[in-house]
Enzyme design. Structure first.
Site, mmCIF file in Angstrom:
data_model
loop_
_atom_site.group_PDB
_atom_site.id
_atom_site.type_symbol
_atom_site.label_atom_id
_atom_site.label_comp_id
_atom_site.label_asym_id
_atom_site.label_seq_id
_atom_site.Cartn_x
_atom_site.Cartn_y
_atom_site.Cartn_z
ATOM 1 N N VAL A 185 67.949 56.844 5.318
ATOM 2 C CA VAL A 185 69.013 56.029 5.907
ATOM 3 C C VAL A 185 69.799 56.835 6.936
ATOM 4 C CG1 VAL A 185 71.132 54.760 5.433
ATOM 5 C CG2 VAL A 185 69.173 54.548 3.896
ATOM 6 N N GLU A 207 70.492 52.730 13.694
ATOM 7 C CA GLU A 207 70.242 51.293 13.589
ATOM 8 C C GLU A 207 70.510 50.522 14.879
ATOM 9 O OE1 GLU A 207 71.935 53.000 11.382
ATOM 10 O OE2 GLU A 207 71.182 52.610 9.363
ATOM 11 N N ASP A 260 64.174 47.128 56.592
ATOM 12 C CA ASP A 260 64.050 46.416 57.851
ATOM 13 C C ASP A 260 65.351 46.595 58.626
ATOM 14 O OD1 ASP A 260 63.106 44.840 59.861
ATOM 15 O OD2 ASP A 260 62.973 43.002 58.687
ATOM 16 N N ASP A 278 60.751 40.152 54.079
ATOM 17 C CA ASP A 278 61.156 38.749 54.042
ATOM 18 C C ASP A 278 60.026 37.782 54.371
ATOM 19 O OD1 ASP A 278 60.834 39.268 56.710
ATOM 20 O OD2 ASP A 278 62.931 38.969 57.260
ATOM 21 N N ASP A 314 54.652 40.251 53.823
ATOM 22 C CA ASP A 314 55.342 41.369 53.184
ATOM 23 C C ASP A 314 55.085 41.407 51.678
ATOM 24 O OD1 ASP A 314 56.532 42.408 55.460
ATOM 25 O OD2 ASP A 314 58.257 41.068 55.321
ATOM 26 N N GLU A 333 75.241 62.952 8.859
ATOM 27 C CA GLU A 333 74.830 62.006 7.818
ATOM 28 C C GLU A 333 73.814 62.629 6.865
ATOM 29 O OE1 GLU A 333 73.448 58.418 9.590
ATOM 30 O OE2 GLU A 333 75.340 57.954 10.581
ATOM 31 N N THR A 336 81.142 51.059 11.483
ATOM 32 C CA THR A 336 81.954 51.822 12.439
ATOM 33 C C THR A 336 81.199 52.313 13.661
ATOM 34 O OG1 THR A 336 81.540 53.960 11.348
ATOM 35 C CG2 THR A 336 83.353 52.612 10.497
#
Length: 933
Positions: free
Chosen positions: A298, A303, A345, A642, A646, A711, A741
């Site tokens: 764990v 997580e 361009d 454009d 292209d 932890e 938390t």
């Protein structure tokens, strides 16, 4: 019958309702228009709205099952979730049912949160379609109108031009065009469709005068009347669309998923290895050994990692959209941060795309145009103006507030013609036009065959001077007579064009040819564009955008190279590039012809040289070649475009950027990013935002990883002491820390403002991993060890203060049991307070916290307030005492942990100060070396 002579529909009854038999699109055109209750000038806007209510929107209905169950299941099977499943299984196997149930609840909460965030991010990307709805140009109330394609109804008259995506099934009324039918038939070669190719008795896709929804016009232009929309179209009948296309996993998510698997495998290996060590060497009971293994599993699970990354990318996409850069997929946001070459361009991107004719030259001399006063009329100038009016597709009589429509260059030319007093009515122009050879990027010119008022036939041509002048054999003199173009005169014209181009002006040459009575109408451009008579040249200005210079400077400071690739004259492009700061020295100008004769090796050398480059008179194929060469050299390339041609270059570039206003539908579909304002400054802003998103992702990955060590350490202390030290943190308390938390501050770090100097760093390398060894060392072995030491100090502070010694009983009923519960609560509080210091430390990777401001991220402050409120509830609410095994703390205990955030943040602030000092010393040493060299 011409468009100008048609009357509006005499009958305004609605089109056939949904489900009714559609008209036969291959019947005679007058019968089809009658059945559609329409005409060659289209519908009125009021009638179109009525029909839209009757037949419904022009869209394909979604089919297939819902995708969300599959997406939800995926949240339960990713590697981090599997790690928690293993921990729950271990706890259940040895009878620790409350822990197993608690882990299952965490799995459910985490999966629900991740699922909600992914759906939220996906909906955010889908919502961006509102920025770029498929558009269609139609005749409404006898005027050309731009509408959403979903508002098309049967009876509308479509105006189709090169690059347009056709959004409904329609019958061509006039004109002809090449159509890409691959979306419908799978055939890659375009087919020709024309009003002259009426077919009956053949399958609809083979009819020569029909076009269909989902296909694209690649060449030419036409008008067509819509006869089927939505699910009644050919594409609607054969297509089965899934609910949602599967989202591609980005490189960042792929890296994180690999790290998640690595964490899972290491955690399982450690857990499996420590169970026999804990039982045999440390002499823990089997149940305590399993508790240790569960805690180890764990404690190693970050997580919130995957959902937070997805949400951060989604937030980045929305922020970019607000800046005018619409990203079409989440995975492109991170790529922006590593872009090191922009191929841009000129027209409309660096400039305002607001053309104005400034000067014209004919054999009669120079004619200057000012906004308030046109020049004096002249016969040669009049002939050139007539040619510019005929060889033009713009329309000055826009509908409502839309103003003139058409290419900005053609609009400017038409406005000049109108100022000279010539008629510019579009319907009149179409009445006289017999044939058009549209502008082509290879030919660099456009021509039309027009009928004169006295029956004569005239070919009018306009285009790039170097493309038109070689085709001219004569020039119209001051007495309206064609005289031969001599070598001296050609040299004078070339010098004239170069001089105008050096001023940053766009120059066009205008010519004509009058056909003999016995000469047949030309059917190919090369038949029409020969033996021309030069009428003159016209020059236009297109001022640079005011904000581009600052954006270019920001790109240069960020180590991003800017290369101009334009179809315009090289000297014109060089003048504009110098004005906006792209070129800081004399640029190397490479024309399209020169590039065509350049080998791949020489092109690689040219691009690798430290010079300012401008590719002028370049074709779209040249863009593709340049993009290939840059990517082969390891660059991350952003390419603007454009036009239809292209599209290959936009697909090949790492970030294909299409113009939202002036770009074609094909370009927008091929691109990764679409600029809603066609502005280069938006590209620079998007790169800055992309860098910020990437840096913030690394910040909260660091923040989450920094908690793995504190932890895990309590369980290691418990195991390595052989149980002599009671478990400093229970599994349930650890789960409350992870779930209650950690997540909100991590989300807040995803909204962190940019660090100072973000755009003064070089782009990150293409293959640089998001999780680097330096980050892990800082997270696990520096801040992680410091937080673990502080948390354990709080644990022993309470336990030793109560008279505990190693091996003393602390279980239920023992005198030290309440003190033990307070001690574990202190460990939990120590983790939280250390986490607050880590959050502030994670806000900057290089700069000091003072440089960005303590209060500059209010979301983080709210997140910290929330986790303190949750921690207070765990410490002081009796129901949570019995659930988690916690106990109320005294003021002295709270005071002991109060400095923890400052200690953690201060240690990292000091480390960053040392790093900045060392970096500055190294830079000074390098500067001295360069100075002496």
């Amino acid at each position: 019958m011409t468009a100008g002579s048609d009357a509006p529909p005499a009958v305004t009854a609605p089109a056939a309702p949904a489900g009714a038999a559609a008209p036969d699109p291959t019947e005679r055109i007058d019968l089809l228009l009658r059945d559609l209750r329409s005409s060659r000038v289209g519908l009125t806007d009021r009638e179109a709205r009525r029909r839209l209510v009757q037949v419904g929107p022009n869209r394909l209905e979604r089919r297939g099952g819902r995708a969300w169950p599959r997406e939800l299941i995926r949240q339960f099977t990713h590697p981090l979730a599997l790690l928690l499943w293993a921990a729950a299984g271990l706890a259940w196997a040895v009878g620790i049912v409350p822990v197993a149930v608690a882990i299952l609840i965490v799995i459910l909460i985490n999966a629900g949160f991740a699922f909600a965030q992914e759906r939220h991010a996906e909906r955010a990307v889908e919502a961006l379609a509102a920025y770029l709805p498929p558009r269609a140009r139609v005749l409404r109330d006898r005027a050309v109108t731009d509408i959403d394609a979903t508002d098309l109804v049967p009876g509308d008259v479509l105006i189709i031009a090169e690059g347009d995506r056709i959004s409904a099934d329609a019958r061509i009324l006039d004109g002809g065009m090449e159509v890409d039918m691959s979306a419908l038939t799978g055939e890659s070669m375009p087919v020709y469709r024309s009003a002259d190719l009426a077919d009956a008795g053949v399958p609809l896709p083979q009819a020569g005068d029909l076009v269909f929804s989902g296909t694209t016009c690649t060449e030419g232009e036409a008008r067509a009347v819509v006869y089927a929309t939505g699910m009644r179209s050919e594409l609607g009948r054969i297509a089965a669309l899934s609910e949602r296309v599967r989202r591609d996993e980005s490189p960042l998510e792929h890296q994180v998923r690999r790290v998640a698997w690595l964490i899972a495998l290491v955690s399982v290996a450690l857990g499996v290895a420590f169970i026999p060590l804990a039982t045999l060497a440390a002499r823990l009971s089997f149940v305590n050994a399993v508790v240790f293994a569960v805690g180890l599993l764990v404690g190693n699970v970050p997580e919130g990692l995957l959902p937070v990354i997805t949400l951060a990318l989604g937030i980045g996409v929305r922020e970019l959209a607000r800046r005018g850069a619409v990203m079409k997929r989440l995975s492109a946001v991170e790529t922006l941060g590593s872009t090191d070459v922009i191929c841009t361009d000129k027209t409309g991107t660096l400039t305002e795309n607001r053309m104005r004719v400034t000067v014209a030259h004919t054999a009669s001399g120079r004619f200057d145009f000012t906004p308030d006063r046109p020049p004096t009329r002249d016969p040669t100038l009049d002939r050139m103006a007539a040619a510019l009016a005929a060889c033009n597709n713009a329309n000055l009589t826009g509908r409502g507030d839309h103003g003139p429509t058409g290419d900005p260059t053609e609009v400017a030319l038409l406005e000049t013609v109108a100022a000279l007093g010539f008629p510019v009515d579009e319907d009149l122009r179409r009445q006289h036009r017999t044939r058009q050879f549209h502008f082509d990027s290879a030919r660099k010119r456009m021509s039309t065959l027009d009928a004169g008022t006295h029956g004569e036939r005239v070919i009018h041509v306009k285009g790039a001077p170097e493309a038109v002048l070689p085709l001219c054999i004569t020039e119209l003199d001051t007495r309206q007579r064609p005289v031969p173009l001599t070598t001296v005169r050609r040299r004078q014209l070339n010098d004239l064009v170069d001089g105008l181009a050096r001023q940053g002006l766009r120059v066009l040459a205008v010519a004509e040819r009058r056909l003999d009575a016995e000469e047949a109408d030309p059917v190919r451009p090369d038949q029409a564009e020969r033996g021309l008579t030069l009428l003159g040249v016209v020059a236009m200005e297109d001022p640079p955008r005011a904000e581009v210079a600052e954006a270019v400077a920001a790109c240069h400071n960020a180590g991003i190279r800017v290369i101009v690739i334009t179809g315009d004259h090289g000297l014109t492009a060089a003048a504009v590039a110098a004005q906006v700061g792209i070129t800081r020295t004399e640029p190397v100008i490479v024309t399209g012809d020169e590039l065509d004769h350049t080998s791949e090796h020489d092109l690689d050398l040219l691009l690798a040289a430290d010079t300012d480059l401008i590719f002028a008179r370049s074709s779209p194929e040249a863009k593709l070649r340049i993009a290939d060469a840059l990517r082969a050299a390891g660059h991350v390339v952003a390419m603007t475009g454009d036009g239809v041609n292209d599209a290959p270059a936009l697909r090949r570039a790492d970030i294909g950027i299409a113009m939202g206003r002036s770009g074609t539908d094909v370009a927008r579909e091929a691109a990764t990013m679409v600029l809603t304002d066609d502005n280069f400054a938006t590209i620079a802003a998007a790169i800055r935002a992309g860098r910020r998103v990437y840096v913030n992702i690394r910040k909260f990955i660091f923040y989450i990883f920094a908690h793995a060590t504190p932890e895990v350490v309590p369980f290691l202390v418990f195991a390595l002491s052989g149980g002599a030290v009671p478990l400093p943190l229970t599994v349930l308390q650890l789960l409350s820390f992870d779930v209650g938390t950690e997540t909100l501050p991590a989300l807040a770090l995803g909204r962190e403002p940019a660090e100072p100097g973000l755009m003064h760093r070089p782009p990150r390398p293409r293959g640089e991993p998001v999780i680097r060894v330096r980050m892990l060392l800082r997270a696990w072995l520096f801040l992680g060890v410091l937080c673990a030491a502080l948390a354990m100090a709080g644990f022993f502070f309470v336990l030793l203060g109560a008279g505990w010694h190693p091996g003393a009983a602390t279980g239920p009923g023992a005198p030290l049991h309440h003190a033990y519960q307070q001690a574990t609560t202190m460990t939990l509080l120590g983790l939280v307070t250390g986490q607050i210091g880590t959050a502030f430390a994670a806000r900057t990777e290089h700069a000091s916290l003072r440089s960005i401001g303590v209060f500059s991220n209010p979301l983080l402050l709210w997140g910290i307030a929330f986790e303190l409120a949750v921690t207070a509830a765990i410490i002081y609410l009796p129901p949570l005492h019995s659930l988690l095994g916690t106990a109320s703390l005294t003021p002295a205990m709270l005071a002991f942990t109060a400095p923890f955030p400052l200690i953690v943040w201060g240690a990292d602030e000091f480390r960053r100060w040392l790093v900045r000092r060392r970096t500055a010393a190294r830079e000074r040493a390098d500067a001295r070396v360069h100075a002496t060299a």
